[in-house]
Scaffold this active site. Structure first.
Site, PDB file in Angstrom:
ATOM      1  N   GLU A  50     -25.453  59.043 -12.437  1.00 51.87           N
ATOM      2  CA  GLU A  50     -25.970  58.675 -10.901  1.00 51.87           C
ATOM      3  C   GLU A  50     -24.983  59.678 -10.089  1.00 51.87           C
ATOM      4  O   GLU A  50     -23.937  59.129 -10.030  1.00 51.87           O
ATOM      5  CB  GLU A  50     -26.190  57.226 -10.518  1.00 51.87           C
ATOM      6  CG  GLU A  50     -26.927  57.174  -9.304  1.00 51.87           C
ATOM      7  CD  GLU A  50     -26.070  56.702  -8.249  1.00 51.87           C
ATOM      8  OE1 GLU A  50     -26.040  55.408  -8.345  1.00 51.87           O
ATOM      9  OE2 GLU A  50     -25.609  57.376  -7.401  1.00 51.87           O
ATOM     10  N   CYS A  73     -23.343  57.556  -1.891  1.00 47.34           N
ATOM     11  CA  CYS A  73     -24.287  58.456  -2.728  1.00 47.34           C
ATOM     12  C   CYS A  73     -25.658  58.363  -1.664  1.00 47.34           C
ATOM     13  O   CYS A  73     -26.576  59.495  -1.912  1.00 47.34           O
ATOM     14  CB  CYS A  73     -24.659  58.254  -4.155  1.00 47.34           C
ATOM     15  SG  CYS A  73     -25.127  56.565  -4.254  1.00 47.34           S
TER      16      CYS A  73
END
Lengths: 484, 484
Positions: free
Chosen positions: A237, A274
């Site tokens: 990720e 993120c």
């Protein structure tokens, strides 16, 4: 040695931690491989996960205090993050009790067609690469570890260099709780150091890997996983710029709320998420810009997690600031300490953005955003459509305006192809740990876009199916014996 | 030009087919990309798949006759394969009507936790690489095409060189039926040639690929897919040697049935199946060996599909025959024509096999098997455990013998880690197209072991999730509006 630093001062904090040697990495993986059959067959994984959660909760204050010295994320946030981490462990315990996670399928024999029964099995020992920005929830006892343990896979975690002591203390609690709960030795291990991490990923007994971190680091590891003699799935990720689109109706009807929400999301955790809203698309010629300038101007930064992250942020912001066509819209108060980041927001036109998307749509990890003004939805849609993959896309719409809703439909039809989650009238930060969550997205937001790293479906990354054909009941795995 | 050949004579058959030019490949992909939104949104994909099935059934005799000239697989097998192919298309139509394939998850808002609803969307245009050995079921209108079309993905198929005319005729029927059923132009395309296939796989608008074929070819393509500027999932179903284990009780109680079953599975379709039983493990000092020798001696080969496959088989068999420690157990009658294969079975001890597994456990695509004698299960299990990944593992057990069942349990515990499907008292060939099927397996049997290429779950390869957060109903996708 790996040394933690206090982001508020830049000074060393805590005892240095030794890098794990090759022999120690091999021993950790060998122990994990030895534990795999018993852990896979264990009927008490739910209880073990809950024991880990309880043990972490008992020491939440101490853990948060240690992590604060290494991350400066603050006691409130870190205490909350421990709770999120233990909630995650308990969620996967509930997933195990529910049993449906193993995807059982049964097709009874019919005529010449044989009896087939399929069930998922754990993939084997898993390597987890911890993140810098969530010292608990995406670290040693975080979502990757919780979901892999739940699936029946032993886990070896490679600690992040940014919080070595937090990692060690957490690992001791996890290992102790697992042992007390009867998990076989080797079910959980921790290693330190970049070289140790590479050796871990290349070890033949490792069957899959999970990673949360930078795009550069993640892609390098993904390549190593793919080039092994036996390639393994690498669930990375990575970075994301999370485009947010403000439609005209929303921009006109609630500029202050949008400006405040945007600024809050952009500066939350000093922008070190993120899911940070790196790109904001707003209509041209609206008062929203001045509202954003005002809100950002009133915001404050904080100390970034590490010197390296601060240097990367500084460089990325300088690159944006010097770009022709860009002007600075606003800046907030600098954060304290040597790695204190200043919230910065830049403004440019859609045409300029589209002309150099490769550079301008890069992630700037930290509290920096681009506000891109668009002349019309017709101009905006093709630009949105060629964005690289993201974790989140957001649309702000006046749901009371039919015209805005119609525009929103067009924007969503594009965003759902460039992001794994689409948010309506909210902000991308904040990732609920629930069954319907999808924390993933098209490449390069993640390396395997069909999977999520948050929510109950995260367990699927660590499972592979096996079909049993014409088996007598006594030879079927337990999960299939009563099925059908 | 691509020329088909009659395997019975080695002579050219049918008109040569032009290789697809770069511009034509680009045009096919551009058309697929243009069709993608409408095909994804279509509410009539089930009807379209059924229209394709009906159109193929109507011309089944003609199709089988054409394919027989290019493959020599025989009218009966080929007519049956057309029926399997249309059955597969109808199965995916049923999957679409069932609707559960889209994996809807709903977590209603609770307190500060937002409302989240998740659903799968089609990944985008798919490249399908057709196989040589199933000119229908794993070719132009085969399982990859059917499952990708069902998922809502336009498909561009790269035809196999072994049956160019069959591919063209099938493609015309598929395209015609799709057009009549209202599918947007570009939903389906066919290309010819190795270079065209590479260009297809590298095309930026291709979102995923499916492949059935050799290990070498599949791994080369997998690497290309992984090294694209934007990597895409490559679902390759490659070679496999499908270990079969005969336990002592079974060997003693029914040698003739096992010998006959083994020989039938080994020589079926001239051994040209990825599920061919390449490795048979039997106890030492049993009469089963002579029964196998007798059954294989009475068997007959057939013409192989292409000169290249025949050359590969000849080379692989010669390599095995010359291996020290191996003796030939039996050979059947050679098949007719220049590419006629002879069934060959070789015998060796477990110790010799274990000493050179890298070579000896290689796939020999065709009717050739190794029979490996094992002294005890204790010796066998560790050897089974280090086999590379397979599609199928098989155990033959006397279910009336408690001792045999106990051994079977140990063997299954190993086989389920080195194979995607485990068969009890049957043979690996024959892959039922049903919901509980898993036609996959650990690397290198497949490149992505979590997925199947046969059965209803095959649709999952072409789907990715999107989560919608706090969406008003009018903006949700249709499949989520009524959910929850």
């Amino acid at each position: 040695m790996i040394q933690g630093f206090d982001p508020r001062t830049g000074e060393p904090v805590g005892e240095p931690v030794a890098e794990t040697t090759d022999a120690e990495v091999d021993a950790a993986v060998a122990a994990a491989a030895a534990a795999a059959p018993a852990w896979a067959a264990s009927g008490r994984r739910a209880e073990a996960l809950e024991a880990v959660a309880d043990a972490l909760d008992t020491r939440a204050g101490e853990l948060a205090a240690i992590a604060d010295t290494e991350t400066a994320l603050g006691g409130e946030r870190l205490t909350g993050e421990v709770a999120r981490t233990t909630g995650q462990l308990r969620l996967f315990a509930a997933v195990l009790r529910d049993r449906r996670y193993a995807d059982v399928a049964v097709t009874p024999a019919q005529g010449v067609v044989p009896d087939l029964r399929r069930i998922d099995r754990p993939v084997g020992p898993v390597a987890v690469f911890a993140a810098s920005n969530f010292p608990f929830a995406f670290s040693v006892a975080g979502g990757d570890t919780a979901s892999a343990l739940a699936a029946g896979c032993p886990v070896v975690v490679k600690a992040h260099e940014g919080h070595p002591v937090t990692s060690d203390v957490t690992a001791q609690i996890v290992a102790g709780a697992l042992a007390s709960a009867g998990a076989p030795p080797g079910t959980f291990g921790l290693i330190h150091g970049v070289q140790a991490g590479l050796r871990l990923l290349r070890h033949p007994a490792i069957a899959a890997a999970g990673f949360t971190g930078s795009t550069g680091g993640g892609l390098a590891l993904a390549r190593i996983a793919a080039e092994r003699p036996v390639p393994i799935p690498f669930y990375g990720e990575l970075g994301s710029v999370n485009p947010s689109v403000v439609l005209p109706g929303a921009a006109f009807s609630r500029p202050a709320a949008i400006a405040t929400g945007y600024t809050g999301s952009l500066t939350l955790g000093t922008g070190q998420f993120c899911t940070n809203p790196g790109l904001l698309f707003v209509p041209e010629d609206v008062g929203l810009l001045s509202a954003i300038a005002e809100a950002v101007g009133a915001s404050a930064g904080g100390p970034m997690l590490t010197g390296r992250i601060f240097a990367g942020f500084t460089e990325a912001v300088a690159e944006a600031a010097e770009h022709p066509g860009i002007t600075e819209l606003a800046a907030g108060q600098p954060g304290p300490g040597p790695w204190g980041a200043t919230p910065r927001v830049f403004q440019l036109r859609l045409k300029e953005f589209a002309a150099d998307m490769g550079v301008l749509s890069r992630e700037r990890f930290g509290p920096a955003g681009l506000v891109i003004t668009y002349p019309s939805i017709e101009d905006l849609l093709p630009v949105l459509g060629v964005l690289a993959g993201n974790l989140v896309g957001t649309v702000h719409v006046d749901t009371g305006s039919a015209a805005d809703v119609d525009l929103a439909r067009q924007v969503v039809a594009v965003l759902e192809h460039v992001a794994g989650r689409v948010v309506c009238n909210g902000w991308p930060t904040g990732v609920a740990v629930v069954a319907a969550q999808h924390h993933g997205g098209p490449w390069p937001a993640t390396t395997v876009p069909a999977y999520t790293s948050v929510g109950t479906a995260a367990i699927r990354r660590w499972l592979v199916p096996v079909a049993y054909q014409d088996f007598p009941p006594e030879l079927l795995p337990a999960g299939l014996r009563s099925a059908g």
